[in-house]
Design a protein around this motif. Structure first.
Motif, PDB file in Angstrom:
ATOM      1  N   PRO A 177       7.461  -6.639   1.554  1.00  0.00           N
ATOM      2  CA  PRO A 177       8.646  -6.748   2.427  1.00  0.00           C
ATOM      3  C   PRO A 177       9.915  -6.335   1.681  1.00  0.00           C
ATOM      4  CG  PRO A 177       8.079  -8.911   1.580  1.00  0.00           C
ATOM      5  CD  PRO A 177       7.025  -7.963   1.047  1.00  0.00           C
ATOM      6  N   THR A 233       4.916 -10.789  -2.406  1.00  0.00           N
ATOM      7  CA  THR A 233       4.082 -10.527  -1.229  1.00  0.00           C
ATOM      8  C   THR A 233       2.953 -11.550  -1.150  1.00  0.00           C
ATOM      9  OG1 THR A 233       4.611  -8.172  -1.404  1.00  0.00           O
ATOM     10  CG2 THR A 233       2.737  -8.762  -0.027  1.00  0.00           C
ATOM     11  N   GLY A 253      -5.993   3.108   4.643  1.00  0.00           N
ATOM     12  CA  GLY A 253      -5.054   2.034   4.971  1.00  0.00           C
ATOM     13  C   GLY A 253      -3.599   2.450   4.898  1.00  0.00           C
ATOM     14  N   LEU A 254      -3.332   3.664   4.440  1.00  0.00           N
ATOM     15  CA  LEU A 254      -1.962   4.147   4.320  1.00  0.00           C
ATOM     16  C   LEU A 254      -1.695   5.252   5.329  1.00  0.00           C
ATOM     17  CD1 LEU A 254      -1.588   4.473   0.425  1.00  0.00           C
ATOM     18  CD2 LEU A 254      -0.900   2.563   1.872  1.00  0.00           C
ATOM     19  N   ARG A 255      -0.432   5.332   5.763  1.00  0.00           N
ATOM     20  CA  ARG A 255      -0.037   6.446   6.632  1.00  0.00           C
ATOM     21  C   ARG A 255       0.945   7.318   5.865  1.00  0.00           C
ATOM     22  NH1 ARG A 255       3.604   7.727  10.887  1.00  0.00           N
ATOM     23  NH2 ARG A 255       4.605   5.687  10.969  1.00  0.00           N
ATOM     24  N   PHE A 300       3.268  -0.777  -1.311  1.00  0.00           N
ATOM     25  CA  PHE A 300       3.299  -0.066  -0.032  1.00  0.00           C
ATOM     26  C   PHE A 300       3.511  -1.014   1.148  1.00  0.00           C
ATOM     27  CE2 PHE A 300       0.573   3.121  -2.370  1.00  0.00           C
ATOM     28  CZ  PHE A 300       1.515   4.134  -2.360  1.00  0.00           C
ATOM     29  N   ARG A 301       3.012  -2.248   1.049  1.00  0.00           N
ATOM     30  CA  ARG A 301       3.140  -3.174   2.175  1.00  0.00           C
ATOM     31  C   ARG A 301       4.009  -4.396   1.854  1.00  0.00           C
ATOM     32  NH1 ARG A 301      -2.199  -4.170   0.202  1.00  0.00           N
ATOM     33  NH2 ARG A 301      -2.617  -6.381  -0.191  1.00  0.00           N
ATOM     34  N   VAL A 361       0.224  -2.941  -3.867  1.00  0.00           N
ATOM     35  CA  VAL A 361       0.838  -3.865  -2.904  1.00  0.00           C
ATOM     36  C   VAL A 361       2.242  -3.398  -2.503  1.00  0.00           C
ATOM     37  CG1 VAL A 361       1.690  -6.241  -2.594  1.00  0.00           C
ATOM     38  CG2 VAL A 361      -0.544  -5.834  -3.641  1.00  0.00           C
ATOM     39  N   ARG A 407       4.386  -7.586  -6.048  1.00  0.00           N
ATOM     40  CA  ARG A 407       3.041  -8.126  -5.819  1.00  0.00           C
ATOM     41  C   ARG A 407       3.087  -9.644  -5.657  1.00  0.00           C
ATOM     42  NH1 ARG A 407      -2.229  -6.698  -6.193  1.00  0.00           N
ATOM     43  NH2 ARG A 407      -3.711  -8.260  -6.929  1.00  0.00           N
ATOM     44  N   ALA A 458       6.074   2.873   4.509  1.00  0.00           N
ATOM     45  CA  ALA A 458       6.029   1.477   4.061  1.00  0.00           C
ATOM     46  C   ALA A 458       6.419   0.622   5.265  1.00  0.00           C
ATOM     47  CB  ALA A 458       6.988   1.256   2.897  1.00  0.00           C
ATOM     48  N   PRO A 459       5.445   0.064   5.996  1.00  0.00           N
ATOM     49  CA  PRO A 459       5.737  -0.548   7.296  1.00  0.00           C
ATOM     50  C   PRO A 459       6.675  -1.741   7.253  1.00  0.00           C
ATOM     51  CG  PRO A 459       3.470  -0.984   6.622  1.00  0.00           C
ATOM     52  CD  PRO A 459       4.007   0.033   5.669  1.00  0.00           C
ATOM     53  N   ARG A 460       6.752  -2.426   6.104  1.00  0.00           N
ATOM     54  CA  ARG A 460       7.604  -3.610   6.030  1.00  0.00           C
ATOM     55  C   ARG A 460       8.910  -3.347   5.291  1.00  0.00           C
ATOM     56  NH1 ARG A 460       4.477  -8.594   3.818  1.00  0.00           N
ATOM     57  NH2 ARG A 460       6.190  -9.713   4.826  1.00  0.00           N
TER      58      ARG A 460
END
Length: 253
Positions: free
Chosen positions: A160, A127, A30-32, A157-158, A155, A124, A88-90
């Motif tokens: 905001p 989010t 789930g991580l890049r 990692f994703r 949490v 956490r 971290a996409p967000r």
């Protein structure tokens, strides 16, 4: 606003260091992971295992001096000669969020919170509550490192996350962008449950001992409290963040 090439890596990646955290990041589908950086002094089975895992995940491995790895990790004792930059996409710069066509309406601003466990738990909670952003300044707040990631149960990692230089800088940017700035303070008469909020609001959470600093405090629109009928003086900052975050959820419903 600059283009993508001018964005600081610290506004795009969470850096994890140490063999175990790096291997866990590489193994998580789930991580890049953008890249792994391995100290040129790292040899033996541990280094070989990381190189194999990176190859299996299609992640490039760069070699750097042990000193460079320590500088990038920001932790000279526990990096074990390896780190990984995880996308971290967000996560983005606060300036980019405020310049958006639909800027965030409800954000938290961390001011002087230096305990990684508190920062992780706040990320956490925020989010989980669906907040639009948590402003984590690069100065004066615990670094976004494996301790924060662990406390957030991954949490972070994703989350905001919005980045800027300092809490004062964030407060000025928010004020200029028309946000109401609300700070949590135990003695405030207005509570988080009855304060009237504008369309855009930011909530300042102060440090574990000093609370909200004076530089940010002088820009606050209104101070608010969490009513506590019991005989307790204050809540841990992450507990206060949870009360606030889910009061915002309640209002949105």
């Amino acid at each position: 606003m600059g283009d993508e090439s001018t964005i600081s890596p610290k506004d795009r990646f969470l850096t994890v260091y140490g063999r175990k955290p790096v291997l866990e990041a590489l193994a998580d589908a789930g991580l890049r992971v953008d890249k792994v950086i391995l100290a040129d002094t790292a040899r033996g089975p541990g280094a070989a295992e990381i190189q194999r895992a990176a190859k299996d995940a299609g992640v490039p491995v760069q070699r750097a001096s042990a000193h460079r790895v320590k500088v990038l990790a920001g932790n000279g004792k526990q990096d074990q000669g390896v780190l990984a930059d995880v996308v971290a996409p967000r996560m983005r710069a606060l300036s980019a969020a405020l310049a958006d066509r639909r800027p965030p309406s409800r954000v938290l601003l961390l001011d002087g919170i230096t305990t990684p466990a508190n920062v992780g738990m706040i990320l956490r909670t925020a989010t989980a509550a669906g907040l639009d952003g948590v402003i984590v300044p690069r100065r004066g707040v615990a670094a976004l490192d494996p301790l924060v990631v662990k406390a957030s149960a991954g949490v972070a990692f994703r989350a905001p996350v919005l980045r800027c230089g300092s809490a004062r800088e964030a407060a000025e940017m928010l004020s200029e962008a028309g946000y109401g700035l609300y700070a949590l303070g135990a003695s405030a008469r207005t509570t988080v449950f009855d304060v009237d909020l504008p369309q855009r609001a930011a909530f300042v959470l102060g440090g574990e001992t000093a609370g909200v600093g004076g530089e940010v405090g002088e820009l606050v629109t209104e101070w608010v409290s969490i009513p506590m009928p019991g005989d307790v003086e204050s809540l841990n900052v992450s507990a206060a963040a949870a009360v606030l975050s889910f009061e915002l959820v309640r209002r949105a419903r």
